[in-house]
Write a protein that holds these residues in place. Structure first.
Motif, PDB file in Angstrom:
ATOM      1  N   MET A   4       0.570  -1.244  -0.188  1.00  0.00           N
ATOM      2  CA  MET A   4      -0.092  -0.122   0.304  1.00  0.00           C
ATOM      3  C   MET A   4       1.038   0.970  -0.120  1.00  0.00           C
ATOM      4  SD  MET A   4      -2.731   1.240  -0.360  1.00  0.00           S
ATOM      5  CE  MET A   4      -4.366  -0.069   0.004  1.00  0.00           C
ATOM      6  N   ARG A   5       0.185   2.580  -0.385  1.00  0.00           N
ATOM      7  CA  ARG A   5       0.741   4.046  -0.301  1.00  0.00           C
ATOM      8  C   ARG A   5       0.184   4.955   0.180  1.00  0.00           C
ATOM      9  NH1 ARG A   5       1.697   1.812  -5.836  1.00  0.00           N
ATOM     10  NH2 ARG A   5       0.474   3.028  -6.904  1.00  0.00           N
ATOM     11  N   TYR A   6       0.596   4.864   0.940  1.00  0.00           N
ATOM     12  CA  TYR A   6       0.334   6.364   1.069  1.00  0.00           C
ATOM     13  C   TYR A   6      -0.097   7.764   1.372  1.00  0.00           C
ATOM     14  CZ  TYR A   6      -0.557   2.086   4.257  1.00  0.00           C
ATOM     15  OH  TYR A   6      -0.958   0.904   4.841  1.00  0.00           O
ATOM     16  N   ARG A   7      -0.718   8.238   1.209  1.00  0.00           N
ATOM     17  CA  ARG A   7      -0.789  10.146   1.487  1.00  0.00           C
ATOM     18  C   ARG A   7      -1.134  10.739   2.947  1.00  0.00           C
ATOM     19  NH1 ARG A   7      -3.131  11.071  -5.261  1.00  0.00           N
ATOM     20  NH2 ARG A   7      -1.569   9.404  -5.888  1.00  0.00           N
ATOM     21  N   LYS A   8      -0.514  11.534   2.832  1.00  0.00           N
ATOM     22  CA  LYS A   8      -0.640  12.548   4.477  1.00  0.00           C
ATOM     23  C   LYS A   8      -2.256  13.450   4.155  1.00  0.00           C
ATOM     24  CE  LYS A   8       0.708  15.268   7.780  1.00  0.00           C
ATOM     25  NZ  LYS A   8      -0.045  16.392   7.739  1.00  0.00           N
ATOM     26  N   LEU A   9      -3.076  12.921   5.412  1.00  0.00           N
ATOM     27  CA  LEU A   9      -4.157  14.326   5.688  1.00  0.00           C
ATOM     28  C   LEU A   9      -3.631  15.312   5.787  1.00  0.00           C
ATOM     29  CD1 LEU A   9      -7.226  14.335   5.661  1.00  0.00           C
ATOM     30  CD2 LEU A   9      -7.372  14.437   8.165  1.00  0.00           C
ATOM     31  N   PRO A  10      -3.977  16.837   5.016  1.00  0.00           N
ATOM     32  CA  PRO A  10      -2.851  17.732   5.218  1.00  0.00           C
ATOM     33  C   PRO A  10      -3.831  18.567   6.487  1.00  0.00           C
ATOM     34  CG  PRO A  10      -4.156  17.546   2.609  1.00  0.00           C
ATOM     35  CD  PRO A  10      -4.214  16.522   4.066  1.00  0.00           C
ATOM     36  N   HIS A  11      -4.741  18.702   7.273  1.00  0.00           N
ATOM     37  CA  HIS A  11      -5.216  18.931   8.405  1.00  0.00           C
ATOM     38  C   HIS A  11      -5.315  18.302   9.625  1.00  0.00           C
ATOM     39  CE1 HIS A  11      -7.882  21.911   6.459  1.00  0.00           C
ATOM     40  NE2 HIS A  11      -6.856  22.127   6.434  1.00  0.00           N
ATOM     41  N   GLY A  12      -4.323  17.211   9.672  1.00  0.00           N
ATOM     42  CA  GLY A  12      -3.516  16.752  10.298  1.00  0.00           C
ATOM     43  C   GLY A  12      -2.800  15.407  10.673  1.00  0.00           C
ATOM     44  N   LYS A  15      -2.160   9.086   7.803  1.00  0.00           N
ATOM     45  CA  LYS A  15      -1.445   8.481   6.335  1.00  0.00           C
ATOM     46  C   LYS A  15      -2.339   7.862   6.263  1.00  0.00           C
ATOM     47  CE  LYS A  15       3.338   9.186   8.000  1.00  0.00           C
ATOM     48  NZ  LYS A  15       4.286   8.689   7.649  1.00  0.00           N
ATOM     49  N   ILE A  16      -3.480   8.164   4.880  1.00  0.00           N
ATOM     50  CA  ILE A  16      -4.611   7.499   4.343  1.00  0.00           C
ATOM     51  C   ILE A  16      -3.558   6.224   2.844  1.00  0.00           C
ATOM     52  CG2 ILE A  16      -6.743   7.656   3.343  1.00  0.00           C
ATOM     53  CD1 ILE A  16      -6.772   8.672   6.373  1.00  0.00           C
ATOM     54  N   GLY A  17      -4.269   5.495   2.826  1.00  0.00           N
ATOM     55  CA  GLY A  17      -4.343   4.439   2.100  1.00  0.00           C
ATOM     56  C   GLY A  17      -4.275   4.451   1.014  1.00  0.00           C
ATOM     57  N   ILE A  18      -3.830   4.879  -0.975  1.00  0.00           N
ATOM     58  CA  ILE A  18      -4.748   5.620  -1.500  1.00  0.00           C
ATOM     59  C   ILE A  18      -5.615   4.781  -2.207  1.00  0.00           C
ATOM     60  CG2 ILE A  18      -2.659   6.348  -2.142  1.00  0.00           C
ATOM     61  CD1 ILE A  18      -2.065   4.302  -4.500  1.00  0.00           C
ATOM     62  N   ILE A  19      -5.999   3.255  -1.778  1.00  0.00           N
ATOM     63  CA  ILE A  19      -6.973   2.710  -1.979  1.00  0.00           C
ATOM     64  C   ILE A  19      -7.870   2.497  -0.750  1.00  0.00           C
ATOM     65  CG2 ILE A  19      -7.433   0.158  -2.433  1.00  0.00           C
ATOM     66  CD1 ILE A  19      -5.780   0.186  -4.571  1.00  0.00           C
ATOM     67  N   PRO A 246      -5.544  16.694  -8.367  1.00  0.00           N
ATOM     68  CA  PRO A 246      -5.428  17.532  -7.044  1.00  0.00           C
ATOM     69  C   PRO A 246      -6.200  17.154  -5.874  1.00  0.00           C
ATOM     70  CG  PRO A 246      -5.309  19.078  -8.954  1.00  0.00           C
ATOM     71  CD  PRO A 246      -6.241  17.538  -9.424  1.00  0.00           C
ATOM     72  N   GLY A 247      -5.541  17.034  -5.213  1.00  0.00           N
ATOM     73  CA  GLY A 247      -6.102  17.397  -3.575  1.00  0.00           C
ATOM     74  C   GLY A 247      -6.403  15.484  -3.176  1.00  0.00           C
ATOM     75  N   VAL A 248      -6.001  14.510  -4.307  1.00  0.00           N
ATOM     76  CA  VAL A 248      -7.219  13.094  -3.828  1.00  0.00           C
ATOM     77  C   VAL A 248      -6.091  12.867  -2.887  1.00  0.00           C
ATOM     78  CG1 VAL A 248      -7.578  10.381  -4.565  1.00  0.00           C
ATOM     79  CG2 VAL A 248      -8.641  13.051  -5.592  1.00  0.00           C
ATOM     80  N   LEU A 249      -6.618  11.394  -1.810  1.00  0.00           N
ATOM     81  CA  LEU A 249      -5.734  10.447  -1.166  1.00  0.00           C
ATOM     82  C   LEU A 249      -6.465   9.720  -1.216  1.00  0.00           C
ATOM     83  CD1 LEU A 249      -6.238  13.109   2.593  1.00  0.00           C
ATOM     84  CD2 LEU A 249      -4.477  12.905   0.798  1.00  0.00           C
ATOM     85  N   ALA A 250      -7.401   9.417  -1.824  1.00  0.00           N
ATOM     86  CA  ALA A 250      -7.603   7.751  -1.905  1.00  0.00           C
ATOM     87  C   ALA A 250      -8.909   7.408  -3.121  1.00  0.00           C
ATOM     88  CB  ALA A 250      -8.499   7.271  -0.384  1.00  0.00           C
ATOM     89  N   VAL A 251      -8.924   5.808  -3.351  1.00  0.00           N
ATOM     90  CA  VAL A 251     -10.618   5.617  -4.205  1.00  0.00           C
ATOM     91  C   VAL A 251     -10.575   4.823  -3.289  1.00  0.00           C
ATOM     92  CG1 VAL A 251     -10.746   5.131  -6.486  1.00  0.00           C
ATOM     93  CG2 VAL A 251      -8.964   6.494  -6.004  1.00  0.00           C
ATOM     94  N   LEU A 252     -11.954   4.628  -3.972  1.00  0.00           N
ATOM     95  CA  LEU A 252     -13.239   3.774  -2.651  1.00  0.00           C
ATOM     96  C   LEU A 252     -13.862   3.358  -3.211  1.00  0.00           C
ATOM     97  CD1 LEU A 252     -11.641   6.026  -0.045  1.00  0.00           C
ATOM     98  CD2 LEU A 252     -13.342   5.382   1.660  1.00  0.00           C
ATOM     99  N   PRO A 253     -13.716   2.194  -3.955  1.00  0.00           N
ATOM    100  CA  PRO A 253     -14.579   1.619  -4.900  1.00  0.00           C
ATOM    101  C   PRO A 253     -14.936   0.852  -3.951  1.00  0.00           C
ATOM    102  CG  PRO A 253     -12.747   0.848  -4.816  1.00  0.00           C
ATOM    103  CD  PRO A 253     -12.027   1.437  -4.189  1.00  0.00           C
TER     104      PRO A 253
END
Length: 367
Positions: A4-12, A15-19, A246-253
């Protein structure tokens, strides 16, 4: 492998998994299958779970399956989704909202909410009702108490999302992103391409993360027979398309069980060719021609420029994102390193004149 790869929540600090996972379809599986699917998801690093379920059935199963991993996962709970009949309902009645949220917390076996969402605000009247009934005030009060960690909004309408962004209360936006909606095809295709992209850029500028719903347009994009473009895309192409915005942290299928989960997680190991969505350039509307969508089909650049990222930082900078310049400064190779060979221009499916764009970007940033 599925790392898994992660992206940090800007206001916190999260670290959110991209899926992540939606819960709209999983109720069609048996309890054992749901539990095994959730356990596998956590094992593979999935940590964002949206709980706008079609039925009440999954909640207690999620609670049992994830109880031992509560500190490793994040729930999106929707203030306005209610399950008193056992099936999903939408409400702006504050008393019903409170009962529903309390029930969801008990069923999930938790005493806090990672993301408390103002649920499904698509019309100005919806927002007015949510304000008048006290739902927004209630979520804000729960955040002050620490019961809600972050405030979110789910919407399909750029205009309404911008209205709530104006309130300066959001940490997360759940929004529908896919090529069909961005190009005015489908039930939730609200706003033109520029308006939708402007929303994504605003979220990035203001540090509001985006979690993506409906990445496959309800499955329509996956079949030539149902795709508005009369050509099928793959799940991996749709996921990459959304993640590049831009701005996307995660995709939730939404998934139905382990087989779906394993297939979706294959995205993490997919090749560039498997995720390349440049085919959408073949059916791009006139409004999208000449606009960089960061698809990176122009790669590899003979010099090594990351053309998509350079374009993204430039677009964000001119839209007012002060951090975009700092991000641009960290690039090893900048627009000034372009040798005007034209390789990118010949490969761009959207007919962007990247050679002139690099000159424009160089002039803007001074390098």
């Amino acid at each position: 492998m599925n790392r898994m790869r992660y992206r940090k929540l800007p206001h916190g600090e999260e670290k959110i998994g991209i899926i992540g996972l939606g819960s709209s379809s999983i109720q069609n599986s048996g309890e054992k299958e749901i539990e095994e699917t959730l356990n596998l998801a956590v094992e593979k690093g999935v940590n964002l779970f949206d709980m706008a379920s079609a039925e009440s059935k999954p909640f207690e199963i999620y609670g049992r399956a994830l109880r031992g991993n509560r500190n490793r996962v994040y729930f999106q709970i929707h203030f306005g989704a209610e399950y008193e009949t056992g099936s999903y309902g939408w409400t702006t009645d504050l008393d019903i909202v409170k009962r529903s949220v309390d029930w969801q917390l008990r069923a999930l076996g938790t005493d806090y909410i990672d993301f408390g969402f103002i649920h499904c605000i698509d019309e100005a009247e919806d927002l007015h009702k949510a304000e008048k009934s006290g739902i927004i005030r209630y979520i804000s009060e729960l955040k002050q108490r620490g019961t809600v960690r972050h405030i979110g909004l789910s919407s399909h309408t750029p205009e309404l999302a911008n209205m709530v962004l104006d309130m300066n209360i959001l940490d997360m936006l759940m929004f529908s992103i896919n090529p069909a909606y961005d190009w005015r095809h489908g039930e939730y295709a609200v706003g033109d391409a520029d308006e939708r992209l402007s929303l994504y850029r605003r979220c990035e500028k203001e540090g509001v993360g985006i979690s993506v719903m409906k990445p496959f347009s309800g499955g329509q994009l996956l079949s030539a027979g149902t795709s508005p473009f009369k050509k099928a895309l793959t799940e991996y192409q749709c996921i990459k398309y959304a993640l590049d915005k831009p701005g996307v942290l995660a995709v939730l299928p939404g998934i139905r069980g382990k087989a779906d989960l394993e297939r979706i997680l294959g995205f993490l190991d997919a090749s560039r060719e498997e995720t390349d969505y440049s085919v959408i350039g073949e059916f791009a509307p006139s409004e999208a021609v000449g606009v960089c969508v960061y698809c990176n089909h122009c790669k590899p650049c003979p010099v090594g420029l990351d053309i998509g990222l350079i374009n993204k930082y430039y677009d964000l900078a001119i839209s007012g994102d002060e951090l975009a310049r700092e991000h641009y400064e960290t690039l090893n190779l900048k627009a000034s390193d372009c040798v005007s060979c034209g390789h990118c221009n010949s490969r761009c499916p959207f007919h962007v004149d990247q050679v002139n764009r690099m000159k424009e970007i160089k002039e803007y940033f001074g390098k």
